[in-house]
Motif scaffolding. Sequence first.
Motif, PDB file in Angstrom:
ATOM      1  N   VAL A   1       4.821 -13.696 -33.653  1.00  0.00           N
ATOM      2  CA  VAL A   1       5.704 -14.832 -33.363  1.00  0.00           C
ATOM      3  C   VAL A   1       7.121 -14.536 -33.850  1.00  0.00           C
ATOM      4  N   ALA A   2       7.233 -13.933 -35.042  1.00  0.00           N
ATOM      5  CA  ALA A   2       8.560 -13.604 -35.574  1.00  0.00           C
ATOM      6  C   ALA A   2       9.258 -12.573 -34.692  1.00  0.00           C
ATOM      7  N   VAL A   3       8.521 -11.546 -34.264  1.00  0.00           N
ATOM      8  CA  VAL A   3       9.106 -10.514 -33.399  1.00  0.00           C
ATOM      9  C   VAL A   3       9.492 -11.111 -32.051  1.00  0.00           C
ATOM     10  N   ALA A   4       8.657 -11.966 -31.511  1.00  0.00           N
ATOM     11  CA  ALA A   4       8.972 -12.601 -30.233  1.00  0.00           C
ATOM     12  C   ALA A   4      10.220 -13.470 -30.356  1.00  0.00           C
ATOM     13  N   SER A   5      10.353 -14.173 -31.466  1.00  0.00           N
ATOM     14  CA  SER A   5      11.537 -14.994 -31.687  1.00  0.00           C
ATOM     15  C   SER A   5      12.786 -14.125 -31.790  1.00  0.00           C
TER      16      SER A   5
ATOM     17  N   THR B   1      13.175 -11.162 -30.496  1.00  0.00           N
ATOM     18  CA  THR B   1      13.403 -10.606 -29.156  1.00  0.00           C
ATOM     19  C   THR B   1      14.109 -11.614 -28.269  1.00  0.00           C
ATOM     20  N   PHE B   2      13.671 -12.858 -28.338  1.00  0.00           N
ATOM     21  CA  PHE B   2      14.300 -13.899 -27.532  1.00  0.00           C
ATOM     22  C   PHE B   2      15.760 -14.082 -27.926  1.00  0.00           C
TER      23      PHE B   2
ATOM     24  N   GLN C   1      19.176 -13.387 -25.666  1.00  0.00           N
ATOM     25  CA  GLN C   1      20.260 -14.349 -25.492  1.00  0.00           C
ATOM     26  C   GLN C   1      21.606 -13.698 -25.815  1.00  0.00           C
ATOM     27  N   HIS C   2      21.642 -12.887 -26.871  1.00  0.00           N
ATOM     28  CA  HIS C   2      22.882 -12.192 -27.231  1.00  0.00           C
ATOM     29  C   HIS C   2      23.292 -11.206 -26.140  1.00  0.00           C
ATOM     30  N   VAL C   3      22.317 -10.510 -25.570  1.00  0.00           N
ATOM     31  CA  VAL C   3      22.615  -9.573 -24.481  1.00  0.00           C
ATOM     32  C   VAL C   3      23.218 -10.331 -23.308  1.00  0.00           C
ATOM     33  N   GLY C   4      22.668 -11.481 -22.988  1.00  0.00           N
ATOM     34  CA  GLY C   4      23.217 -12.288 -21.895  1.00  0.00           C
ATOM     35  C   GLY C   4      24.659 -12.682 -22.148  1.00  0.00           C
TER      36      GLY C   4
END
Length: 133
Positions: free
Chosen positions: A79-83, A85-86, A90-93
């Motif tokens: 869950v921490a890694v998925a968070s 990654t998300f 968002q930063h990449v966007g």
Amino acid sequence: MPVVYEGEAPETDDEADFSEEIPPVETKVIAEKSLKKKSSKPRHVDERLVERWRNLGRDVTTVCQKRTQPAEKLVEQIVAVASDTFTSMQHVGVKLNVTSSNLARLEDSIADLAEAAKLIPSNLPSKATVINP
């Protein structure tokens, strides 16, 4: 005279008339009598057996908790890694949006320079002198 049993629906109208004459049985009184009979007996026949069942339940719960702890930790890590990654996505966007804006401005600047270059005369006399050493 037909016999009517409590709890059964009457088969004819005659039986319905007789069913009103039957006094209702008090179920509360019967239940209280049965409770009094049961309460006179000890609640648990073997207290050691009850304690063993409690210990078994406690031990099973402990074993299950110990067995699931690694999986719970793994799920928390996922869950921490998925968070993370998300958040990174968002930063990449955001960065791609800034890059797109900068490229659009650069394109406009290059177009302005190309238009300005057309205004420079091609046969402009040069006043610069080259000095050879």
